[in-house]
Design a protein around this motif. Structure first.
Motif, short mmCIF file in Angstrom:
data_model
loop_
_atom_site.label_atom_id
_atom_site.label_comp_id
_atom_site.label_asym_id
_atom_site.label_seq_id
_atom_site.Cartn_x
_atom_site.Cartn_y
_atom_site.Cartn_z
N LEU A 89 -27.41 -53.82 -23.44
CA LEU A 89 -25.41 -54.47 -23.51
C LEU A 89 -26.20 -55.90 -23.78
CD1 LEU A 89 -24.63 -52.58 -20.36
CD2 LEU A 89 -24.46 -51.84 -22.43
N SER A 90 -25.37 -56.40 -24.83
CA SER A 90 -25.61 -57.73 -25.45
C SER A 90 -24.71 -58.43 -25.77
CB SER A 90 -26.61 -57.96 -26.34
OG SER A 90 -26.12 -56.71 -27.84
N GLY A 91 -24.00 -59.25 -26.52
CA GLY A 91 -23.44 -60.23 -26.78
C GLY A 91 -22.90 -60.65 -25.15
N ILE A 199 -21.96 -65.95 -27.93
CA ILE A 199 -23.52 -65.32 -28.68
C ILE A 199 -23.00 -64.37 -29.31
CG2 ILE A 199 -23.75 -64.10 -26.33
CD1 ILE A 199 -26.14 -65.70 -28.91
N GLY A 200 -21.67 -62.88 -28.35
CA GLY A 200 -21.21 -62.24 -28.78
C GLY A 200 -20.89 -61.84 -30.38
N ARG A 201 -20.28 -62.53 -30.77
CA ARG A 201 -19.49 -63.50 -32.05
C ARG A 201 -20.41 -63.77 -33.01
NH1 ARG A 201 -15.47 -64.95 -28.21
NH2 ARG A 201 -13.84 -64.26 -28.63
N LEU A 202 -21.46 -64.81 -32.54
CA LEU A 202 -22.90 -64.99 -33.42
C LEU A 202 -23.94 -63.95 -34.05
CD1 LEU A 202 -23.87 -68.63 -31.52
CD2 LEU A 202 -22.16 -67.92 -34.06
N LEU A 203 -23.78 -62.60 -32.78
CA LEU A 203 -24.56 -61.38 -33.14
C LEU A 203 -24.05 -60.64 -34.02
CD1 LEU A 203 -26.29 -61.00 -29.31
CD2 LEU A 203 -28.00 -62.22 -31.49
N LEU A 204 -22.72 -60.31 -34.46
CA LEU A 204 -22.32 -59.62 -35.54
C LEU A 204 -22.27 -60.37 -36.97
CD1 LEU A 204 -18.53 -59.07 -33.99
CD2 LEU A 204 -20.81 -58.16 -33.99
N GLU A 237 -33.81 -61.34 -32.58
CA GLU A 237 -32.68 -61.56 -33.04
C GLU A 237 -31.78 -62.84 -33.00
OE1 GLU A 237 -28.87 -58.65 -34.88
OE2 GLU A 237 -30.28 -57.77 -33.57
N GLY A 238 -31.04 -63.06 -33.44
CA GLY A 238 -30.58 -64.34 -33.68
C GLY A 238 -29.45 -64.63 -34.59
N ALA A 239 -28.71 -65.46 -34.39
CA ALA A 239 -28.20 -66.39 -35.92
C ALA A 239 -29.37 -67.49 -36.07
CB ALA A 239 -26.92 -67.30 -35.47
N PRO A 240 -29.19 -67.73 -37.67
CA PRO A 240 -30.22 -68.84 -38.12
C PRO A 240 -29.64 -70.19 -37.89
CG PRO A 240 -29.69 -66.68 -39.74
CD PRO A 240 -28.78 -66.19 -38.51
N VAL A 241 -30.45 -70.83 -37.42
CA VAL A 241 -29.69 -71.87 -37.92
C VAL A 241 -29.14 -73.05 -39.04
CG1 VAL A 241 -30.73 -74.32 -38.16
CG2 VAL A 241 -31.19 -73.05 -36.29
N GLU A 242 -29.59 -72.61 -40.10
CA GLU A 242 -29.28 -72.60 -41.41
C GLU A 242 -27.99 -71.97 -41.46
OE1 GLU A 242 -34.00 -72.64 -41.50
OE2 GLU A 242 -31.77 -71.43 -40.65
N GLY A 273 -34.88 -71.77 -37.07
CA GLY A 273 -34.78 -71.32 -35.88
C GLY A 273 -33.42 -71.09 -35.82
N LEU A 274 -33.50 -69.48 -34.45
CA LEU A 274 -32.56 -69.00 -34.33
C LEU A 274 -31.89 -69.47 -32.78
CD1 LEU A 274 -34.50 -65.69 -34.81
CD2 LEU A 274 -32.95 -66.76 -36.08
N LEU A 275 -30.22 -69.02 -32.95
CA LEU A 275 -29.75 -68.76 -31.29
C LEU A 275 -29.91 -67.64 -30.93
CD1 LEU A 275 -28.08 -70.97 -29.70
CD2 LEU A 275 -25.95 -70.69 -30.58
N ALA A 276 -30.43 -67.28 -30.22
CA ALA A 276 -30.60 -65.73 -29.52
C ALA A 276 -30.67 -65.75 -28.59
CB ALA A 276 -32.08 -65.20 -30.43
N GLN A 277 -29.53 -64.19 -27.67
CA GLN A 277 -30.02 -64.35 -26.78
C GLN A 277 -31.26 -63.75 -26.24
OE1 GLN A 277 -27.30 -60.72 -25.77
NE2 GLN A 277 -26.33 -62.44 -23.79
#
Length: 305
Positions: A89-91, A199-204, A237-242, A273-277
């Motif tokens: 269960l993520s996001g 974070i849920g939106r970013l993980l998509l 896994e996460g959203a890349p900084v770039e 870097g990554l913004l991750a959960q």
């Protein structure tokens, strides 16, 4: 042994948290104690009969106890119940993490067994939300909007864990082997470069996975004295900084956490870097640095160009 003696024995074992041995009448039936409360006796009996065939594989003097069975085989399990199968269960779940498949669908052998998807979400504290994305083991996924979900959206038993189906939705949205759910809630507690998100939106996506904390391990064999090596690591896994910065031409990132702390990273420090959960925390993961250098409880990232 009288029935009440058996009951007291089982209760005592459960209270001390050890492995439980159920003996019912004269039947040599062994199973986890909690199983008796969750699964029909007919299924437990059939599974126990299968497990008891193990007797044929051992001489009486080397037959397993509960302890040696766990040590030698790793676990004692009902063959048709996926005790070890998990759904992530993520996001934007109130409590992200994992839930066991047999916690969702304990009565798998009974006809018509299912749990409503909305009921499942509500039991985990999910009220208002925008979408839920289901991901299958073969990398398929489907995103479902809250307005399109009815009581007919179901999670059902499947040989590969859990299946999603809904008579009110096109069959192409049905999914087998669900292993992950990504929830997009109605709130947007994150701010990225002035834009409210979560974070849920970013993980998509777009997302990326990185290898972290890679290290070499070794063990000297007691048999031949040889030292053998392997490498261990983790994947995050996460959203890349770039992507968050809108490209590679940024100068620095100012990262703020929930406690009011602020830290500035140069572009060189932040790249990759990554913004991750991680658990319930939104964390800026810096793969080239130790975990102590990562920034947790991130609530805002400001991009300096």
């Amino acid at each position: 042994m009288r029935w009440w003696s058996v009951l007291l024995l089982v209760l005592a074992i459960v209270l001390v948290g050890g492995a439980a041995l159920m003996v019912v009448l004269d039947a040599p039936v062994a199973a986890p104690a909690s199983a008796a409360l969750r699964f029909p006796w007919t299924m437990l009996s059939a599974e126990a009969s299968t497990m008891n065939e193990c007797v044929e594989c051992h001489e009486p003097d080397v037959f397993h106890t509960c302890e040696t069975c766990h040590d030698e085989h790793g676990s004692a399990a009902l063959l048709n119940v996926p005790f070890d199968d998990l759904i992530m269960l993520s996001g934007d779940f109130p409590e992200p993490g994992y839930v066991a498949v047999n916690e969702i669908l304990p009565y798998r052998d009974q006809p018509g067994t299912y749990v409503g998807l909305l009921e499942f979400l509500a039991e985990r504290g999910v009220g208002d939300f925008q979408t839920v994305t289901l991901t299958s083991r073969d990398e398929g996924f489907v995103t479902l909007y809250r307005d399109n979900l009815t009581a007919g959206a179901m999670l059902m038993p499947h040989t590969d864990g859990v299946r999603f189906a809904a008579e009110d939705l096109h069959v192409s949205t049905w999914l087998k082997g669900v292993w992950r759910m990504i929830l997009v809630g109605s709130e947007t507690p994150l701010t990225i470069d002035g834009q409210a998100t979560s974070i849920g939106r970013l993980l998509l996506g777009p997302t990326r996975s990185v290898t972290v904390e890679e290290t070499e391990v070794m063990l000297k064999s007691e048999t031949d004295g040889q030292i053998r090596r392997g490498r261990t690591a983790g994947r995050i896994e996460g959203a890349p900084v770039e992507e968050l910065a809108g490209g590679a031409d940024f100068q620095a990132l100012v990262v703020r956490d929930a406690s009011g702390g602020e830290r500035t990273l140069t572009a060189e420090e932040a790249r990759g870097g990554l913004l991750a959960q991680l658990g319930s925390r939104v964390t800026l993961v810096l793969p080239g640095r130790g975990r102590s250098e990562w920034i947790g409880d991130v609530v805002a990232i400001e991009v300096q160009r």
